[in-house]
Motif scaffolding. Sequence first.
Motif, mmCIF file in Angstrom:
data_model
loop_
_atom_site.group_PDB
_atom_site.id
_atom_site.type_symbol
_atom_site.label_atom_id
_atom_site.label_comp_id
_atom_site.label_asym_id
_atom_site.label_seq_id
_atom_site.Cartn_x
_atom_site.Cartn_y
_atom_site.Cartn_z
ATOM 1 N N PHE A 38 0.698 -1.096 0.157
ATOM 2 C CA PHE A 38 0.044 -0.060 0.310
ATOM 3 C C PHE A 38 0.756 1.116 -0.308
ATOM 4 C CE2 PHE A 38 -2.159 3.472 2.284
ATOM 5 C CZ PHE A 38 -3.538 3.680 1.669
ATOM 6 N N LEU A 39 1.413 1.460 0.936
ATOM 7 C CA LEU A 39 2.495 2.493 1.074
ATOM 8 C C LEU A 39 3.471 2.728 -0.415
ATOM 9 C CD1 LEU A 39 3.982 1.818 4.693
ATOM 10 C CD2 LEU A 39 2.625 3.595 3.945
ATOM 11 N N ILE A 40 3.795 1.832 -0.954
ATOM 12 C CA ILE A 40 4.060 2.198 -2.751
ATOM 13 C C ILE A 40 3.658 2.004 -2.880
ATOM 14 C CG2 ILE A 40 5.979 0.478 -4.357
ATOM 15 C CD1 ILE A 40 7.201 -1.089 -2.165
ATOM 16 N N SER A 41 2.564 1.533 -3.113
ATOM 17 C CA SER A 41 1.575 2.205 -4.760
ATOM 18 C C SER A 41 1.299 3.756 -4.102
ATOM 19 C CB SER A 41 -0.040 1.429 -4.451
ATOM 20 O OG SER A 41 0.105 0.034 -4.808
ATOM 21 N N ALA A 42 0.847 4.120 -3.224
ATOM 22 C CA ALA A 42 0.421 5.294 -2.636
ATOM 23 C C ALA A 42 1.718 6.664 -3.073
ATOM 24 C CB ALA A 42 0.273 5.345 -1.129
ATOM 25 N N TYR A 43 2.904 6.147 -2.801
ATOM 26 C CA TYR A 43 4.028 6.427 -3.134
ATOM 27 C C TYR A 43 4.433 6.496 -5.222
ATOM 28 C CZ TYR A 43 8.869 8.335 -4.623
ATOM 29 O OH TYR A 43 9.644 8.316 -4.262
ATOM 30 N N LEU A 44 3.872 5.669 -5.662
ATOM 31 C CA LEU A 44 4.168 6.339 -6.881
ATOM 32 C C LEU A 44 2.954 6.850 -7.404
ATOM 33 C CD1 LEU A 44 5.465 2.226 -7.432
ATOM 34 C CD2 LEU A 44 6.857 4.190 -8.022
ATOM 35 N N PHE A 45 1.718 6.430 -7.311
ATOM 36 C CA PHE A 45 0.658 7.444 -7.241
ATOM 37 C C PHE A 45 0.525 9.042 -6.991
ATOM 38 C CE2 PHE A 45 -3.331 9.928 -6.501
ATOM 39 C CZ PHE A 45 -3.891 9.318 -7.673
ATOM 40 N N ALA A 46 1.190 9.018 -6.028
ATOM 41 C CA ALA A 46 1.388 10.342 -5.634
ATOM 42 C C ALA A 46 2.884 10.950 -6.552
ATOM 43 C CB ALA A 46 2.025 10.710 -4.259
ATOM 44 N N SER A 47 3.653 10.007 -6.738
ATOM 45 C CA SER A 47 5.018 10.474 -7.720
ATOM 46 C C SER A 47 4.035 10.867 -9.485
ATOM 47 C CB SER A 47 5.912 9.805 -7.920
ATOM 48 O OG SER A 47 6.866 9.917 -8.539
ATOM 49 N N ALA A 48 3.249 10.144 -9.905
ATOM 50 C CA ALA A 48 2.876 10.364 -11.076
ATOM 51 C C ALA A 48 1.601 12.012 -10.949
ATOM 52 C CB ALA A 48 2.439 9.166 -10.885
ATOM 53 N N TRP A 49 1.758 11.652 -10.204
ATOM 54 C CA TRP A 49 0.033 12.781 -9.486
ATOM 55 C C TRP A 49 1.015 14.663 -9.980
ATOM 56 C CZ3 TRP A 49 -5.056 13.139 -10.389
ATOM 57 C CH2 TRP A 49 -5.761 14.023 -10.196
ATOM 58 N N ARG A 50 1.994 14.509 -9.014
ATOM 59 C CA ARG A 50 2.935 15.519 -9.108
ATOM 60 C C ARG A 50 3.291 15.666 -10.326
ATOM 61 N NH1 ARG A 50 6.639 16.803 -4.667
ATOM 62 N NH2 ARG A 50 7.004 18.805 -6.118
ATOM 63 N N HIS A 51 4.272 14.355 -11.191
ATOM 64 C CA HIS A 51 4.972 14.778 -12.383
ATOM 65 C C HIS A 51 4.451 13.606 -13.437
ATOM 66 C CE1 HIS A 51 7.779 16.748 -10.016
ATOM 67 N NE2 HIS A 51 7.817 15.644 -9.034
ATOM 68 N N PRO A 52 3.228 14.470 -14.225
ATOM 69 C CA PRO A 52 2.615 13.401 -15.192
ATOM 70 C C PRO A 52 3.518 13.225 -16.723
ATOM 71 C CG PRO A 52 1.683 15.669 -15.431
ATOM 72 C CD PRO A 52 2.856 15.645 -14.102
ATOM 73 N N PRO A 53 3.425 11.458 -16.408
ATOM 74 C CA PRO A 53 4.992 12.225 -18.032
ATOM 75 C C PRO A 53 4.508 13.213 -19.564
ATOM 76 C CG PRO A 53 2.888 9.947 -18.111
ATOM 77 C CD PRO A 53 2.505 11.261 -16.901
ATOM 78 N N VAL A 54 5.566 12.884 -20.021
ATOM 79 C CA VAL A 54 5.392 14.059 -21.295
ATOM 80 C C VAL A 54 4.653 13.025 -22.600
ATOM 81 C CG1 VAL A 54 6.165 15.813 -22.417
ATOM 82 C CG2 VAL A 54 6.442 15.482 -20.377
#
Length: 73
Positions: A38-54
Amino acid sequence: MPEQHKAVRALGMAIWADKKRLFSQTWVEFAVAWVRLFLISAYLFASAWRHPPVTAKMQKSGGSDFSKPPLRA
């Protein structure tokens, strides 16, 4: 006979306590694995939310630049 009964009961209690300990350890490890996931998933989600792919389309066209005024026709 009573001594044999005590020995069998002591053996039964030792086996029950050992199984209970092993069962508890398994569930603790299982819960820790789920919390970690859960913590890894939440971290990856937050990271993707802040830095969307170009996307490739935005890279080629230069993307949108809202700092410039719109073109007038």
